[in-house]
Design an enzyme around this catalytic site. Structure first.
Site, PDB file in Angstrom:
ATOM      1  CG  ASN A  97      41.193 111.375  15.055  1.00  0.00           C
ATOM      2  OD1 ASN A  97      40.260 111.393  14.255  1.00  0.00           O
ATOM      3  ND2 ASN A  97      41.102 110.711  16.182  1.00  0.00           N
TER       4      ASN A  97
ATOM      5  CB  CYS B  52      48.877 107.616  17.428  1.00  0.00           C
ATOM      6  SG  CYS B  52      49.898 107.398  15.947  1.00  0.00           S
ATOM      7  NE  ARG B  53      49.181 111.564  21.046  1.00  0.00           N
ATOM      8  CZ  ARG B  53      49.578 112.816  21.159  1.00  0.00           C
ATOM      9  NH1 ARG B  53      50.009 113.267  22.329  1.00  0.00           N
ATOM     10  NH2 ARG B  53      49.548 113.631  20.127  1.00  0.00           N
ATOM     11  CB  SER B  54      42.309 110.866  20.018  1.00  0.00           C
ATOM     12  OG  SER B  54      42.479 111.076  18.642  1.00  0.00           O
TER      13      SER B  54
ATOM     14  CG  ASP C  35      53.214 112.533  18.898  1.00  0.00           C
ATOM     15  OD1 ASP C  35      52.990 111.415  18.419  1.00  0.00           O
ATOM     16  OD2 ASP C  35      53.305 113.570  18.227  1.00  0.00           O
TER      17      ASP C  35
ATOM     18  CB  CYS D 262      45.799 112.992  19.888  1.00  0.00           C
ATOM     19  SG  CYS D 262      45.320 111.961  18.485  1.00  0.00           S
TER      20      CYS D 262
HETATM   21  P1  4NP Z   1      48.533 111.315  17.313  1.00  0.00           P
HETATM   22  O1  4NP Z   1      49.997 111.061  16.692  1.00  0.00           O
HETATM   23  O2  4NP Z   1      48.433 112.805  17.555  1.00  0.00           O
HETATM   24  O3  4NP Z   1      48.556 110.533  18.571  1.00  0.00           O
HETATM   25  O4  4NP Z   1      47.555 110.820  16.276  1.00  0.00           O
HETATM   26  C1  4NP Z   1      50.498 111.780  15.604  1.00  0.00           C
HETATM   27  C2  4NP Z   1      50.062 111.475  14.338  1.00  0.00           C
HETATM   28  C3  4NP Z   1      50.582 112.162  13.242  1.00  0.00           C
HETATM   29  C4  4NP Z   1      51.506 113.156  13.437  1.00  0.00           C
HETATM   30  C5  4NP Z   1      51.932 113.480  14.720  1.00  0.00           C
HETATM   31  C6  4NP Z   1      51.413 112.789  15.801  1.00  0.00           C
HETATM   32  N1  4NP Z   1      52.057 113.838  12.321  1.00  0.00           N
HETATM   33  O5  4NP Z   1      52.962 114.670  12.531  1.00  0.00           O
HETATM   34  O6  4NP Z   1      51.612 113.626  11.195  1.00  0.00           O
END
Ligand code: 4NP
Length: 167
Positions: A17, A19-21, A132, A14
């Site tokens: 790294n 939340c989702r992955s 997201d 994602c």
């Molecule tokens: P992820 O979520 O891609 O599912 O881990 C996010 C985590 C951090 C950010 C965006 C999405 N960020 O903008 O820092």
């Protein structure tokens, strides 16, 4: 296929790294454990953005995952060029992730390893990606887990049906 271990190597990707992955990794690890496939498939996760490198998953993701029995202990890391060599399948959570991955692939062979997670969503016809949740409330994190539990089942079936282990 990893020559050293002969395991099929799966990488979830994602943006951050956190939340989702890592949640996808936790969901898939439980499925692999339940089906006694741990000696055949390994799972990791990474982000296309390295700003959270070294961090545990976002607290909100960990809390929602824990309620379903998943302990998320992965430490965030940015994807590297070596990942395209070492992994057999690289699964992007949304179109932006898939785009970034395709930009990074160094050869058509590496690019062929990239698939969108949305391809495996079966029970939620209105979703073609895992959105997201970072700027969302609790519902966003619950939705991510719902989509991941659904898609990981189909993804594991796909890996087994396509008999990748014998290649
Ligand atoms: P992820 O979520 O891609 O599912 O881990 C996010 C985590 C951090 C950010 C965006 C999405 N960020 O903008 O820092």
């Amino acid at each position: 296929m990893d020559k050293k271990s002969d395991k099929y190597k799966l990488l979830f990707v994602c943006l951050g790294n956190i939340c989702r992955s890592p949640a996808a990794e936790g969901v898939m690890l439980r499925l692999i454990d339940e089906r006694n496939l741990a000696d055949r498939i390994s799972v990791d996760s990474a982000g296309t953005y390295g700003g959270h490198a070294g961090s545990l998953p976002d607290n909100r993701m960990r809390i929602h995952a824990r309620r379903r029995g998943y302990e998320l202990t992965h430490r965030s890391r940015r994807i590297t060029g070596d990942d395209f060599v070492n992994f057999d399948l690289i699964v992007g959570m949304d179109a932006g992730n898939v785009y970034s991955l395709r930009e990074m692939a160094a050869s058509p062979e590496e690019a062929r390893k990239i698939v969108p997670m949305g391809q495996f969503i079966r029970q939620f016809p209105h979703y073609d990606h895992v959105p997201d949740p970072y700027y969302e409330g609790s519902e966003g994190f619950e939705l991510v887990l719902d989509l991941l539990e659904d898609a990981c089942e189909a993804l594991l079936d796909y890996i087994l049906k396509n008999d990748f282990f014998t290649k």
